[in-house]
Design a protein around this motif. Sequence first.
Motif, PDB file in Angstrom:
ATOM      1  N   ALA A  45       7.896   5.309  13.678  1.00  0.00           N
ATOM      2  CA  ALA A  45       6.891   5.264  12.614  1.00  0.00           C
ATOM      3  C   ALA A  45       6.708   3.834  12.118  1.00  0.00           C
ATOM      4  O   ALA A  45       7.574   2.974  12.308  1.00  0.00           O
ATOM      5  CB  ALA A  45       7.320   6.168  11.467  1.00  0.00           C
ATOM      6  N   THR A  46       5.581   3.593  11.456  1.00  0.00           N
ATOM      7  CA  THR A  46       5.301   2.274  10.892  1.00  0.00           C
ATOM      8  C   THR A  46       6.169   2.030   9.662  1.00  0.00           C
ATOM      9  O   THR A  46       6.684   0.927   9.464  1.00  0.00           O
ATOM     10  CB  THR A  46       3.810   2.170  10.509  1.00  0.00           C
ATOM     11  OG1 THR A  46       3.020   2.780  11.530  1.00  0.00           O
ATOM     12  CG2 THR A  46       3.399   0.718  10.350  1.00  0.00           C
ATOM     13  N   HIS A  47       6.342   3.039   8.826  1.00  0.00           N
ATOM     14  CA  HIS A  47       7.123   2.908   7.586  1.00  0.00           C
ATOM     15  C   HIS A  47       7.905   4.196   7.327  1.00  0.00           C
ATOM     16  O   HIS A  47       7.384   5.291   7.544  1.00  0.00           O
ATOM     17  CB  HIS A  47       6.217   2.640   6.382  1.00  0.00           C
ATOM     18  CG  HIS A  47       5.329   1.447   6.547  1.00  0.00           C
ATOM     19  ND1 HIS A  47       5.769   0.157   6.392  1.00  0.00           N
ATOM     20  CD2 HIS A  47       4.008   1.373   6.861  1.00  0.00           C
ATOM     21  CE1 HIS A  47       4.758  -0.677   6.605  1.00  0.00           C
ATOM     22  NE2 HIS A  47       3.678   0.040   6.905  1.00  0.00           N
ATOM     23  N   ASN A  48       9.140   4.048   6.849  1.00  0.00           N
ATOM     24  CA  ASN A  48       9.957   5.170   6.379  1.00  0.00           C
ATOM     25  C   ASN A  48      10.323   4.851   4.927  1.00  0.00           C
ATOM     26  O   ASN A  48      11.286   4.133   4.663  1.00  0.00           O
ATOM     27  CB  ASN A  48      11.222   5.320   7.228  1.00  0.00           C
ATOM     28  CG  ASN A  48      10.932   5.822   8.631  1.00  0.00           C
ATOM     29  OD1 ASN A  48      10.806   7.018   8.844  1.00  0.00           O
ATOM     30  ND2 ASN A  48      10.821   4.911   9.588  1.00  0.00           N
ATOM     31  N   CYS A  49       9.530   5.354   3.989  1.00  0.00           N
ATOM     32  CA  CYS A  49       9.693   5.018   2.568  1.00  0.00           C
ATOM     33  C   CYS A  49      10.372   6.187   1.850  1.00  0.00           C
ATOM     34  O   CYS A  49      10.132   7.349   2.177  1.00  0.00           O
ATOM     35  CB  CYS A  49       8.337   4.738   1.936  1.00  0.00           C
ATOM     36  SG  CYS A  49       7.417   3.440   2.819  1.00  0.00           S
TER      37      CYS A  49
END
Length: 199
Positions: A45-49
């Motif tokens: 994924a691009t981001h894991n926030c």
Amino acid sequence: MSDTLGAACAYHEDIKKSRFEAHAGPVASVAEAMAFFAAHSDPTATHNCWAYRIGQAYRFNDDGEPGGTAGRPILQAIEGQGLDRVAVLVVRWFGGVKLGAGGLVRAYGGCAAQCLRLGPRVPIIETVAVTCRCDYAELPLLRARIAQAGASVQAESFDGDGVALALAVPREALDGLAGIVADITRGRARWQEQDPPAS
């Protein structure tokens, strides 16, 4: 009294070609929260926030998104629903269309909130650790009364003098159960509340 989640839950939504996938679950410690994030993060994924709240402890992470646009809205979704002891991860796959700061806040906060709405809620019942003793003959009746009070037996040890019990007792049932145990054991229970562990 606040609530926590009764089980993990998930929700996903596509917003302007980006895919958002939220995962939420109950956690009792920071270590459990970090393990939850590790288990549900996607390295592709691009981001894991993420964000968690456990009592007075909370933390959030934007994972490369502009500051304040991802982790904080996730935390606000947790707090906005009056939840505690909860961890929420929102994974984003960028689809090529920039959402802008306001769009990111709405996307992360909205996905987190919707995920939390789908999860089963359970009240957080504050318990007190208690130790007590009884004779072998008293144990079946004592177990029944402990269960009726909403308490649970965490451990039992048997010796020549009878049975030593470690209990988790709901705070509101503490005094009533202490009296019942004293009656059953004719005052020999040695009922003792344990100090909570230092945090």
